[in-house]
Write an enzyme that holds these catalytic residues in place. Structure first.
Site, PDB file in Angstrom:
ATOM      1  CG  ASN A 126      41.612 -40.443   5.485  1.00 10.20           C
ATOM      2  OD1 ASN A 126      42.827 -40.286   5.414  1.00 10.20           O
ATOM      3  ND2 ASN A 126      41.018 -40.871   6.587  1.00 10.20           N
ATOM      4  CB  CYS A 129      42.967 -43.226   8.556  1.00  4.13           C
ATOM      5  SG  CYS A 129      42.512 -43.567  10.270  1.00  4.13           S
ATOM      6  CE  LYS A 165      42.832 -35.058   7.039  1.00  3.70           C
ATOM      7  NZ  LYS A 165      41.624 -34.914   7.845  1.00  3.70           N
ATOM      8  CG  ASN A 192      44.775 -37.995   8.828  1.00  2.00           C
ATOM      9  OD1 ASN A 192      44.549 -38.073  10.033  1.00  2.00           O
ATOM     10  ND2 ASN A 192      43.950 -38.480   7.916  1.00  2.00           N
ATOM     11  N   GLY A 244      46.467 -28.594  14.403  1.00  2.00           N
ATOM     12  CA  GLY A 244      46.736 -27.811  15.610  1.00  2.00           C
ATOM     13  C   GLY A 244      46.207 -26.398  15.620  1.00  2.00           C
TER      14      GLY A 244
HETATM   15  C1  LIG Z   1      38.910 -38.033  16.819  1.00  2.00           C
HETATM   16  C2  LIG Z   1      39.458 -37.781  15.441  1.00  2.00           C
HETATM   17  C3  LIG Z   1      38.907 -38.434  14.348  1.00  2.00           C
HETATM   18  C4  LIG Z   1      39.406 -38.195  13.056  1.00  2.00           C
HETATM   19  N1  LIG Z   1      38.832 -38.824  11.984  1.00  2.00           N
HETATM   20  C5  LIG Z   1      39.261 -38.540  10.715  1.00  2.00           C
HETATM   21  C6  LIG Z   1      38.618 -39.111   9.563  1.00  2.00           C
HETATM   22  O1  LIG Z   1      37.622 -39.845   9.657  1.00  2.00           O
HETATM   23  N2  LIG Z   1      39.122 -38.802   8.337  1.00  2.00           N
HETATM   24  C7  LIG Z   1      40.193 -37.966   8.174  1.00  2.00           C
HETATM   25  O2  LIG Z   1      40.615 -37.725   7.044  1.00  2.00           O
HETATM   26  N3  LIG Z   1      40.797 -37.387   9.249  1.00  2.00           N
HETATM   27  C8  LIG Z   1      40.355 -37.657  10.500  1.00  2.00           C
HETATM   28  N4  LIG Z   1      40.961 -37.052  11.585  1.00  2.00           N
HETATM   29  C9  LIG Z   1      42.086 -36.108  11.355  1.00  2.00           C
HETATM   30  C10 LIG Z   1      41.617 -34.651  11.389  1.00  2.00           C
HETATM   31  O3  LIG Z   1      40.654 -34.394  10.389  1.00  2.00           O
HETATM   32  C11 LIG Z   1      42.810 -33.674  11.220  1.00  2.00           C
HETATM   33  O4  LIG Z   1      43.450 -33.946   9.992  1.00  2.00           O
HETATM   34  C12 LIG Z   1      43.850 -33.822  12.331  1.00  2.00           C
HETATM   35  O5  LIG Z   1      43.219 -34.057  13.576  1.00  2.00           O
HETATM   36  C13 LIG Z   1      44.764 -32.593  12.456  1.00  2.00           C
HETATM   37  O6  LIG Z   1      44.039 -31.424  12.755  1.00  2.00           O
HETATM   38  P1  LIG Z   1      43.818 -30.879  14.266  1.00  2.00           P
HETATM   39  O7  LIG Z   1      45.156 -30.868  14.933  1.00  2.00           O
HETATM   40  O8  LIG Z   1      43.180 -29.539  14.101  1.00  2.00           O
HETATM   41  O9  LIG Z   1      42.888 -31.857  14.938  1.00  2.00           O
HETATM   42  C14 LIG Z   1      40.488 -37.282  12.878  1.00  2.00           C
HETATM   43  C15 LIG Z   1      41.035 -36.633  13.996  1.00  2.00           C
HETATM   44  C16 LIG Z   1      40.539 -36.847  15.257  1.00  2.00           C
HETATM   45  C17 LIG Z   1      41.141 -36.112  16.423  1.00  2.00           C
END
Ligand SMILES: Cc1cc2nc3c(=O)[nH]c(=O)nc-3n(C[C@H](O)[C@H](O)[C@H](O)COP(=O)(O)O)c2cc1C
Length: 305
Positions: A126, A129, A165, A192, A244
């Site tokens: 990652n 973030c 990522k 992300n 999403g």
């Molecule tokens: C509560 C939360 C915590 C997350 N923690 C991480 C993380 O530790 N490492 C990471 O690479 N992405 C993290 N993400 C990003 C998600 O893995 C993903 O890339 C992002 O939410 C987009 O996908 P989605 O719209 O399906 O949630 C986090 C997202 C959320 C909502």
């Protein structure tokens, strides 16, 4: 279910639906809600060398069609993860991807070296973030820093495939994807969260104590689809698409623009069974399209006028 079997960077997944890092804990938290062995894989919460407690509350809020979070990469640290979480997770028949990060390049390398020798299937680095001051985005918003951290980790990782990522919080994602491929990444995860902010008009204060947070969920899907499409134009390595996805139709869109697998994040908070419904829907769709394998859909968007 061979129509959904995919091979990502040399690792076979029974289906291409993976839970996204940070939205599915260490997998175990969800095992009482769904049969996690039916998932293609689980990308666990981002792991660092030391345990991290994350940002102060409030750090999550619901927005229109999505959520804002500023968890701050809270995690138990790599040693505790390997000792206490991984052995339990390995009892399930699903691929384990470990998402990791560091505050410095040295820390990225340190964690990568440890994970490279662990009983896991794949690493996901990652560099994207938005919710921590050090690490994360600092490496993902300058292509030369991206190249440096990826190539240093590449030297340390000998046994496992490496996904990197990417952040959507850049003007042009293509040079970042290219830098990853050129520096030895085996695949790209995209995307992300998008940097966002929300203010309570009564208290006049931001909802999130960190002021800003990462936006995820259906609100970001068109941005994510566009970015996966752009990344697929510049790299040959596989792309794991996300952002999403809540229905199988969303997942199919990501395949069409170039993804070889997908991750589902925020949807897990809405309904932990959505991932399994996506697996089901994708299988029926693939068959109805006459595909012998879902991978035949990858990059098949029709751009003709
Ligand atoms: C509560 C939360 C915590 C997350 N923690 C991480 C993380 O530790 N490492 C990471 O690479 N992405 C993290 N993400 C990003 C998600 O893995 C993903 O890339 C992002 O939410 C987009 O996908 P989605 O719209 O399906 O949630 C986090 C997202 C959320 C909502």
């Amino acid at each position: 279910m061979s129509v959904l079997k995919v091979n990502i960077c040399g690792v076979e997944f029974k289906n291409p639906v993976i839970t996204a890092s940070g939205t599915f804990g260490y997998g175990l938290e969800y095992a009482r809600f769904i049969d996690i062995s039916k998932l293609g894989g689980i990308s666990v919460k981002g792991i660092s060398y030391n345990e991290v407690r994350g940002n102060p509350m409030p750090r999550i809020m619901e927005t229109t069609s999505g959520m804002l979070n500023a968890i701050g990469l809270q995690n138990v640290g790599v040693h505790k993860f390997l000792k206490e979480k991984l052995p339990l997770l390995r009892k399930y028949d699903t691929r384990v991807i470990v998402n990791f990060w560091g505050k410095t390049i040295e820390e990225y390398v340190q964690v990568a070296e440890i994970l490279d020798n662990a009983d896991i299937d794949m690493l996901e680095m990652n560099i994207s973030c938005p919710n921590v001051k050090e690490g994360g985005i600092a490496f993902g918003s300058d292509p030369s820093m991206t190249a440096k951290v990826v190539s240093e980790c590449r030297k340390a990782i000998r046994n496992k495939p490496l996904l990197v990522k990417l952040s959507p919080n850049v003007t042009d994602i293509k040079p970042f994807a290219k830098a990853c491929e050129d520096s030895g990444a085996d695949g790209i995860s995209a995307i992300n969260t998008l940097l966002g902010m929300a203010v309570n008009i009564h208290t006049r204060k931001p909802y999130i104590s960190n002021v800003t947070g990462g936006l995820s969920g259906p609100a970001i899907k068109p941005v994510a689809v566009r970015m996966v499409h752009e990344v697929s134009k510049v790299v040959k390595i596989p792309i794991v698409g996300m952002g999403g996805i809540i229905r199988w139709e969303d997942a199919a869109e990501f395949f069409l623009v170039g993804a070889s697998a997908v991750q589902v994040g925020t949807a897990n908070f809405v309904d932990p069974e959505l991932t399994l419904k996506i697996v089901d829907g994708l299988e029926k769709y693939a068959k109805s399209q006459g595909l012998s394998n879902i991978s035949e859909l990858t990059g098949k968007v029709d751009l003709s006028k």
